[in-house]
Design a protein around this motif. Sequence first.
Motif, short mmCIF file in Angstrom:
data_model
loop_
_atom_site.label_atom_id
_atom_site.label_comp_id
_atom_site.label_asym_id
_atom_site.label_seq_id
_atom_site.Cartn_x
_atom_site.Cartn_y
_atom_site.Cartn_z
N ALA A 81 -2.92 32.91 94.79
CA ALA A 81 -2.42 33.70 93.62
C ALA A 81 -3.30 34.56 93.08
N ASP A 82 -4.49 34.71 92.98
CA ASP A 82 -5.40 35.58 92.30
C ASP A 82 -5.31 36.86 93.17
N ALA A 83 -5.55 36.53 94.51
CA ALA A 83 -5.66 37.66 95.61
C ALA A 83 -4.27 38.44 95.32
N ARG A 84 -3.18 37.78 95.43
CA ARG A 84 -1.82 38.61 95.20
C ARG A 84 -1.82 39.58 93.97
N LEU A 85 -2.12 38.78 93.09
CA LEU A 85 -2.02 39.53 91.67
C LEU A 85 -2.88 40.55 91.48
N TYR A 86 -4.14 40.35 91.97
CA TYR A 86 -5.26 41.44 92.24
C TYR A 86 -4.72 42.62 93.08
N ALA A 87 -4.07 42.39 94.20
CA ALA A 87 -3.68 43.31 95.14
C ALA A 87 -2.49 44.15 94.46
N PHE A 88 -1.55 43.62 93.87
CA PHE A 88 -0.47 44.08 93.52
C PHE A 88 -0.94 44.99 92.18
N LEU A 89 -1.72 44.67 91.33
CA LEU A 89 -2.23 45.47 90.23
C LEU A 89 -3.05 46.53 90.80
N CYS A 90 -3.81 46.48 91.94
CA CYS A 90 -4.44 47.52 92.33
C CYS A 90 -3.67 48.57 92.71
N VAL A 91 -2.61 48.18 93.41
CA VAL A 91 -1.75 49.35 93.89
C VAL A 91 -0.73 50.02 92.90
N LEU A 92 -0.42 49.09 91.89
CA LEU A 92 0.39 49.77 90.68
C LEU A 92 -0.74 50.90 89.82
N SER A 93 -2.03 50.28 90.08
CA SER A 93 -2.69 51.44 89.33
C SER A 93 -2.84 52.61 89.64
N LYS A 94 -2.59 52.74 90.98
CA LYS A 94 -2.82 54.04 91.60
C LYS A 94 -1.81 55.32 91.00
N PHE A 95 -0.86 54.88 90.28
CA PHE A 95 -0.03 55.89 89.56
C PHE A 95 -0.56 56.39 88.22
N PRO A 96 -0.98 55.54 87.30
CA PRO A 96 -1.73 56.02 86.36
C PRO A 96 -3.23 56.51 86.59
N GLN A 97 -3.82 56.15 87.49
CA GLN A 97 -4.81 56.78 88.09
C GLN A 97 -4.62 58.40 88.42
N PHE A 98 -3.60 58.51 88.85
CA PHE A 98 -3.12 60.00 89.36
C PHE A 98 -2.82 60.54 88.18
N LEU A 99 -2.21 60.21 87.12
CA LEU A 99 -1.91 60.76 86.07
C LEU A 99 -3.21 61.27 85.02
N GLY A 100 -4.20 60.37 85.07
CA GLY A 100 -5.30 60.60 84.60
C GLY A 100 -6.31 61.74 85.28
N GLN A 101 -6.24 61.90 86.51
CA GLN A 101 -6.84 62.78 87.38
C GLN A 101 -5.94 64.23 86.92
N LEU A 102 -4.60 64.03 86.88
CA LEU A 102 -4.00 65.34 86.62
C LEU A 102 -4.39 65.83 85.27
N LYS A 103 -4.37 64.96 84.21
CA LYS A 103 -4.67 65.51 82.84
C LYS A 103 -6.14 66.03 82.60
N TYR A 104 -7.10 65.41 83.75
CA TYR A 104 -8.57 65.98 83.55
C TYR A 104 -8.42 67.24 84.19
N TRP A 105 -7.70 67.49 85.56
CA TRP A 105 -7.90 68.96 86.16
C TRP A 105 -7.13 69.73 85.24
N LEU A 106 -6.06 69.51 84.62
CA LEU A 106 -5.31 70.40 83.56
C LEU A 106 -6.26 70.84 82.45
N ASN A 107 -6.74 69.81 81.86
CA ASN A 107 -7.85 70.05 80.71
C ASN A 107 -8.65 70.83 81.15
N ARG A 108 -9.50 70.55 82.61
CA ARG A 108 -10.37 71.41 82.92
C ARG A 108 -10.06 73.11 83.28
#
Length: 102
Positions: free
Chosen positions: A47-74
């Motif tokens: 159960a912990d492994a499934r939840l961790y895996a799901f949340l890791c993959v889900l986090s890819k989208f906000p990670q991209f938005l953070g990178q986009l914001k960083y590069w736009l600000n730079r």
Amino acid sequence: LWGLLVPAAAIGLAMPTHGLSLFLLLGYPVLIWRIDRARRQRGDTPADARLYAFLCVLSKFPQFLGQLKYWLNRWQGKRATLIEYKLPAATPIEGGIHANNA
């Protein structure tokens, strides 16, 4: 890659490929499965492994938005801030003294 290129390629190429490019989105369940398997090998409960895996993959989208914001600000020459906090405006209190002067 996972936060922008895969979904953009899958959706952007859907019309020319008659929907075949949408199979790229199957990479997400495969990625979840691979992370899940790796976490179980490290001793996590299923159960912990499934939840961790799901949340890791889900986090890819906000990670991209953070990178986009960083590069736009730079690119715009703006200074990066970790947390943006604005002080509330001073309000008058009894006797005409402002909160900031008390």
